[in-house]
Design an enzyme around this catalytic site. Structure first.
Site, PDB file in Angstrom:
ATOM      1  N   SER A 220     -18.915  58.639 -47.005  1.00  0.00           N
ATOM      2  CA  SER A 220     -19.510  57.943 -48.146  1.00  0.00           C
ATOM      3  C   SER A 220     -20.627  58.808 -48.717  1.00  0.00           C
ATOM      4  CB  SER A 220     -20.019  56.561 -47.741  1.00  0.00           C
ATOM      5  OG  SER A 220     -20.874  56.643 -46.617  1.00  0.00           O
ATOM      6  N   GLY A 222     -22.790  57.882 -51.513  1.00  0.00           N
ATOM      7  CA  GLY A 222     -23.711  57.188 -52.397  1.00  0.00           C
ATOM      8  C   GLY A 222     -23.193  57.146 -53.815  1.00  0.00           C
ATOM      9  N   GLY A 225     -19.700  58.470 -54.767  1.00  0.00           N
ATOM     10  CA  GLY A 225     -18.475  57.840 -54.288  1.00  0.00           C
ATOM     11  C   GLY A 225     -18.188  58.121 -52.832  1.00  0.00           C
ATOM     12  N   GLY A 251     -21.872  50.592 -47.707  1.00  0.00           N
ATOM     13  CA  GLY A 251     -20.981  51.462 -46.935  1.00  0.00           C
ATOM     14  C   GLY A 251     -20.065  50.673 -46.025  1.00  0.00           C
ATOM     15  N   ASP A 252     -20.536  49.534 -45.521  1.00  0.00           N
ATOM     16  CA  ASP A 252     -19.705  48.680 -44.678  1.00  0.00           C
ATOM     17  C   ASP A 252     -18.579  48.053 -45.502  1.00  0.00           C
ATOM     18  OD1 ASP A 252     -21.621  49.251 -42.729  1.00  0.00           O
ATOM     19  OD2 ASP A 252     -22.794  47.473 -43.249  1.00  0.00           O
TER      20      ASP A 252
END
Length: 315
Positions: A220, A222, A225, A251-252
């Site tokens: 990930s 931020g 993308g 992110g989860d």
């Protein structure tokens, strides 16, 4: 089927203020409380999208009672392992421009029997085709190799294992060769000890990890993308969000969307695109709120199977 193990879950309180000023008394504009922890957030996101995952967690003390109530309110299917100590409560302070300040407690100390019960509860549902996701930090008393053990034992039962963690537990899990890992760029840099200033540097580093026996590395990035790397492909997906509210749990949600795509048989670009869409939708919500299908409608995702490797990454 998707199963998450969260050894160090939390009660997450998110407080919104006009501006965070150290040493001052601040009036909250709003607040909310959610069951938290990386794997719990993955399970909440899947549930909100109509999927039925299983969330395996320890819970104890007054905070645990609140946590259990919040799980039930969200309709989360959970296997709760009772523990003697109280679970932790984390606080996030949110500002209008999307800046998030997090105060995370270490968590309760788990006894060896409690740790064994967590692993046993997770491995009971490990079977061919099942995704097992080990997520988040480890509380005091938990061996550093917990996730590495999960990788070996679950894969021996035919399950696919994803790991989203950091530090020594993540290092040990990576060495065990999970099916998929999902670090962010900082975690990938810490794992490999190298700067990752461009998309190409991330892709090259991920490919080196794939060569050690990991099937997929999803990173990930931020605002940039995410990228998904395998032995023979690198896919980059982005979504532009002009009205961010909170990055907590995004992110989860990205991992939840990715795993659901893979579990449903989607190809890699489609699965990554779904993950980025879910993560982007989460950024527009307060605290650790998770998106529903209605939140996805106006989010456009750009997917490239020939990514611009020279792209500098946003700090």
């Amino acid at each position: 089927m998707i199963v998450t193990l969260t050894p160090n879950p939390s009660v997450d309180r998110a407080v919104t203020v006009g501006a965070l000023r150290r040493g001052h008394v601040l009036r909250a504009a709003s607040s909310r409380v959610d069951p938290g922890g990386k794997g719990v957030n993955v399970g909440r996101a899947l549930t909100a999208m109509g999927v039925r995952p299983l969330v395996v967690v320890p819970s104890g003390g007054p905070e645990g009672t609140l946590f259990d109530t919040l799980l039930r309110a969200d309709g989360i299917r959970a296997e709760v392992v009772p523990i003697a100590e109280s679970m932790r409560m984390n606080v996030s302070v949110l500002e209008p421009d999307g800046t998030t300040t997090k105060l995370n407690e270490a968590g309760p100390e788990l006894a060896p029997g409690e740790v064994a019960s967590l692993v046993e509860a997770t491995l009971e549902v490990a079977a061919p085709g099942v995704w097992i996701a080990g997520c988040g930090s480890l509380p005091p008393g938990v061996p550093t190799d917990l996730y590495a053990t999960l990788v070996r034992e679950a894969q021996a039962r035919g399950a696919r294992v994803a790991i989203d963690s950091s530090g020594a537990p993540f290092d040990a899990a990576v060495a065990a060769g999970p099916t998929l890992i999902k670090p962010n760029r900082v975690e990938l840099s810490e794992l490999t000890g190298r700067p990752l200033d461009t998309l190409g540097a991330v892709v090259d580093t991920a490919r080196e990890l794939v060569s050690t026996g990991i099937d997929c590395v999803a990173v990930s990035l931020g605002r940039d993308g995410a990228v998904l790397v395998t032995a023979d492909s690198a896919v980059h997906a982005t979504a532009v969000i002009s009205d961010p509210v909170s990055t907590v749990g995004a992110g989860d949600c990205m991992l939840a969307g990715l795993l659901h795509g893979l579990d449903s048989g989607a190809d890699l670009p489609s699965a990554l695109g779904q993950g980025v869409r879910w993560g982007a939708a989460a950024v527009r919500l307060q605290g650790t709120a998770v998106p529903t299908p209605d939140h996805l409608i106006d989010i456009a995702v750009t997917i490239s199977e020939d990514p611009e490797l020279a792209l500098p990454l946003d700090d």
